[in-house]
Design a protein around this motif. Structure first.
Motif, mmCIF file in Angstrom:
data_model
loop_
_atom_site.group_PDB
_atom_site.id
_atom_site.type_symbol
_atom_site.label_atom_id
_atom_site.label_comp_id
_atom_site.label_asym_id
_atom_site.label_seq_id
_atom_site.Cartn_x
_atom_site.Cartn_y
_atom_site.Cartn_z
ATOM 1 N N UNK A 17 -3.602 4.639 5.525
ATOM 2 C CA UNK A 17 -3.374 4.394 6.391
ATOM 3 C C UNK A 17 -4.581 3.580 7.219
ATOM 4 N N UNK A 18 -5.337 4.952 7.169
ATOM 5 C CA UNK A 18 -6.892 3.922 7.240
ATOM 6 C C UNK A 18 -7.256 2.923 6.564
ATOM 7 N N UNK A 19 -6.994 2.986 5.083
ATOM 8 C CA UNK A 19 -7.871 1.391 4.500
ATOM 9 C C UNK A 19 -7.913 0.257 4.613
ATOM 10 N N UNK A 20 -9.051 -0.428 4.217
ATOM 11 C CA UNK A 20 -8.941 -1.192 5.238
ATOM 12 C C UNK A 20 -8.233 -2.757 4.521
ATOM 13 N N UNK A 21 -8.181 -2.641 3.369
ATOM 14 C CA UNK A 21 -7.414 -3.653 1.909
ATOM 15 C C UNK A 21 -6.013 -2.662 1.233
ATOM 16 N N UNK A 22 -5.817 -3.125 0.828
ATOM 17 C CA UNK A 22 -4.437 -2.695 -0.026
ATOM 18 C C UNK A 22 -4.232 -2.931 -1.145
ATOM 19 N N UNK A 23 -3.961 -2.115 -1.975
ATOM 20 C CA UNK A 23 -3.701 -3.275 -3.755
ATOM 21 C C UNK A 23 -1.715 -3.042 -3.767
ATOM 22 N N UNK A 24 -1.499 -4.106 -3.896
ATOM 23 C CA UNK A 24 -0.135 -3.933 -4.895
ATOM 24 C C UNK A 24 0.785 -2.673 -4.459
ATOM 25 N N UNK A 25 0.005 -1.496 -5.234
ATOM 26 C CA UNK A 25 1.138 -0.551 -5.928
ATOM 27 C C UNK A 25 0.498 0.264 -4.485
ATOM 28 N N UNK A 26 1.132 1.292 -3.732
ATOM 29 C CA UNK A 26 0.773 2.885 -3.086
ATOM 30 C C UNK A 26 0.861 3.545 -3.427
ATOM 31 N N UNK A 27 1.162 4.566 -3.974
ATOM 32 C CA UNK A 27 1.899 5.620 -3.748
ATOM 33 C C UNK A 27 0.735 6.716 -3.929
ATOM 34 N N UNK A 28 1.571 8.240 -3.171
ATOM 35 C CA UNK A 28 0.624 9.202 -3.124
ATOM 36 C C UNK A 28 1.478 10.497 -4.380
ATOM 37 N N UNK A 29 0.375 11.203 -4.528
ATOM 38 C CA UNK A 29 1.551 12.082 -5.829
ATOM 39 C C UNK A 29 1.075 13.531 -5.374
#
Length: 713
Positions: A355-367
């Protein structure tokens, strides 16, 4: 004496820790494994090929362990590296007679753990680093057992020489030693040059393919049907990246990643480091994380969260360049097992990174990986655990925050027989991720490999299917979409299904129930119009596919034979089996295992009478084998709680999302439960097994088939 000082000089030159021998000590140096952190987690980064023995390590002190099965006398059970004489590392032999590297066991016990990782005996004497004030002169430091003399020269170790600036060790040492920031907005900026170059490639060489099937091709004119089934099938474009086999100068074969452009990933790993993970579990987790790090590209970003009684971000969201990988390996190697299990706190911190990241890559996930029960916030009692996590976790985990647009799927991995399968499954269901059951420690890397094989092949984002009735007398009665969010308007004239992301070559099958009116004059009836829209993750463009009309023929008479669609019957069987799993699990949780087994047996009998089963369909045969396996895991209460519950929940997750999950003790393609593996997943599992076994990749995994694919000749 001269030989002893020569050994000390060599130790300083090699930047290693060695014993300072006493006057009556043996001239031979103590046992050691010169196995560096990078080599332990990532053989490839240390100069080793994925195949196992292709290149010589850059330093003679690096010796690759040949087997996981060495005895504890020859292998440190914490880092899994061998312990040989003459390589400059101190060895601690406990009162229970088990031996470990001093560096490994001192790190393991400094947080209060005084139990042997091998036999679980409680120690009275443990290796502890002496207080700062007691550091001897000449750059020496002590690692002494409790109540041992501070002046015992045998237990005094030489401090390693500080790393040179800009060296790999210096970069690895830069991993956040201080307190965490309050806001995780320190993510490494994205490389716009790489992004623009990637976007310039025509990623939509193929588009999503939409097909429709009706349960029968025709319905007589003067006959109405209230529950007529239509199958809507989506097929994602083929893989844009993969694994290919290469040869070295020595003739050995190994795998390397094909550098075809793909959508970069932001991945946050939330790892359980509670006391129960000590020993082999933690060592294998580190090795699995090393494999994940190896296979991420320079545009991908990784963050590492560890949790036990509390949670901490060990590694901020950084790009996996060469230096980024080295730093990530150092962060993973610093993991120490101790304390309780606070899954919710670990997830909160992992979500905060996203949530706090300034920029986003197209795909995001948590393991998320855990081997125990949440001892702080959740009691894991059935549906209550899901409601608890919905209240505890941010909205972005609940399938997406409508205001921010954030969607963070959590792919949960229940490790071993003591994990909280109900809570882990609930977390994955809430977020739109999958739940995998890792029964055997040795397959944790393969399970991770299968997961990232999918994440690194996303070709479709935010797919959505819409349905419209084409006839004023035709209404949509029901949408059967598993765990996918779907909406049906009250008038039954339209509806939609939120499909989300698709990996390369993935298929999605949805059943729609409609009514068919009588026809007096027409020879065909138009039922539905199907539309699909999605976003290309590389170009960020919205793709609107051409609509597909569902039409059924209306002859006056059908004749004697009615041809039933195998495709539709196959998906009906899948949904029926999933429903039987739900009912059987409910009965088992209520204590009636006999009734649960009976429900699964009845489902198997019904499936055996279907058209697809009688035609020899492999999908139906695999469903039957899966249901039989579940019956066997309900043979006793102990067996159900140890593995049956997790096995069923993992199966439900796989069928409801139509996505591959690790189940039981293998991700091997010969297992009938691997219904939804894609070629990218198979390639990554093959790569994982090649790195572990040191054999050519093509010999390791038998062909993987999909339930939805016809049996090869």
């Amino acid at each position: 004496m001269g030989s002893k000082w020569r050994k000390l000089k060599n130790a300083f030159a090699s930047n290693l820790c060695v014993y300072v021998p006493t006057a009556d000590a043996d001239d031979s140096p103590p046992h050691s494994s010169g196995f560096s952190d990078a080599a332990l987690l990532s053989p490839a980064l240390a100069g080793w090929s994925i195949g196992g023995s292709v290149t010589r390590p850059s330093s003679p002190s690096l010796r690759l362990s040949k087997s996981f099965n060495r005895s504890s006398k020859k292998m440190c059970t914490i880092c899994l590296a061998s312990m040989k004489r003459g390589e400059g590392q101190a060895i601690f032999t406990a009162e229970c007679s088990h031996s470990f590297h001093f560096q490994c066991i001192a790190s393991n016990v400094k947080h209060g753990n005084q139990i042997c990782p091998v036999c679980r005996a409680k120690w009275k004497e443990v290796p502890l680093q002496g207080p700062t004030g007691s550091v001897p002169p000449l750059g020496r430091t002590r690692i002494n057992p409790v109540n041992w003399s501070q002046d015992n020269a045998v237990m005094t170790l030489l401090r390693p020489i500080p790393p040179r600036p800009n060296s790999p060790r210096h970069a690895a040492a830069a991993v956040y030693p201080g307190p965490e920031p309050t806001v995780f907005n320190d993510d490494e900026p994205l490389d716009l040059k790489i992004s623009n170059k990637t976007s310039s490639v025509n990623s939509s060489l193929k588009r999503v393919l939409v097909k429709t099937f009706t349960e029968v091709p025709a319905v007589p004119q003067f006959k109405a049907a209230d529950d007529f089934t239509v199958l809507i099938q989506l097929k994602a474009p083929t893989s844009v990246s993969g694994v290919k086999t290469s040869s070295t100068n020595q003739g050995s074969t190994f795998c390397q990643v094909n550098q075809t452009p793909r959508a970069p990933v932001d991945l946050v790993t939330v790892l359980d480091t509670s006391g129960s993970m000590a020993g082999t579990k933690l060592a294998l987790l580190k090795r699995a994380m090393g494999f994940v790090i190896q296979n991420l590209g320079p545009a991908d970003r990784l963050a590492v969260i560890s949790f036990s009684s509390t949670a901490r971000r060990l590694f901020s969201l950084r790009k996996m360049s060469d230096i980024g990988k080295q730093q990530a390996l150092q962060a993973v190697n610093s993991l120490v097992a101790n304390g309780g299990t606070n899954i919710a706190e670990g997830l909160r911190k992992g979500v905060k990174v996203m949530e706090d990241r300034r920029e986003n890559n197209p795909v995001g996930s948590i393991i998320l990986l855990s081997d125990g029960q949440d001892t702080y916030t959740v009691n894991g009692s059935g549906q209550k655990s899901q409601l608890t996590y919905e209240l505890l976790l941010p909205k972005s985990i609940h399938g997406g925050d409508e205001n921010s647009g954030i969607k963070i799927p959590v792919h949960a991995f229940g490790f071993g027989t003591d994990h909280d399968a109900l809570s882990m499954h609930s977390i994955s269901e809430i977020s739109g991720g999958t739940f995998s059951f890792i029964e055997t420690e040795g397959v944790i890397q393969d399970a991770f490999a299968q997961c990232i094989g999918g994440l690194l092949s996303v070709v479709v984002k935010d797919a959505k299917v819409t349905l419209e009735s084409l006839n004023p007398n035709v209404s949509i009665k029901l949408l059967k979409a598993g765990s996918y969010k779907n909406r049906l308007n009250a008038d039954g004239k339209s509806g939609c299904i939120d499909v989300g992301d698709l990996y390369a070559d993935e298929e999605r099958d949805f059943l729609v129930s409609v009514n068919i009116p009588k026809e007096l004059t027409l020879t065909e009836t138009c039922l539905l119009k199907v539309k699909c829209r999605y976003t290309d993750p590389l170009t960020k463009e919205t793709v609107n596919l051409e609509s597909v009309d569902v039409v059924i023929k209306r002859p006056e008479n059908l004749g004697n034979e009615v041809v039933v669609s195998i495709e539709v019957d196959r998906q009906k069987n899948r949904l029926q089996a999933a429903e039987a799993m739900v009912q059987a699990r409910t009965a088992a949780e209520e204590g009636d295992l006999a009734q649960a087994i009976c429900m699964l047996e009845n489902c198997r009998r019904v499936l055996s009478e279907t058209v697809s089963a009688k035609s020899g369909d492999r999908f139906c045969a695999a469903l039957d084998a899966e249901l039989k396996e579940m019956q066997e895991r309900m043979a006793s209460r102990h067996m159900y709680e140890a593995s049956g519950r997790a096995y069923i929940l993992s199966g439900l997750s796989s069928h409801s999302w139509q996505r591959a999950t690790a189940r039981g003790d293998s991700t091997d393609g010969s297992s009938l439960v691997q219904a939804y593996q894609t070629p990218s997943m198979v390639d990554m599992v093959t790569r994982s097994q090649a790195s572990l076994l040191g054999s050519p990749a093509q010999r390791l995994v038998r062909p993987i088939w999909s339930f939805a694919s016809p049996k090869p000749a």
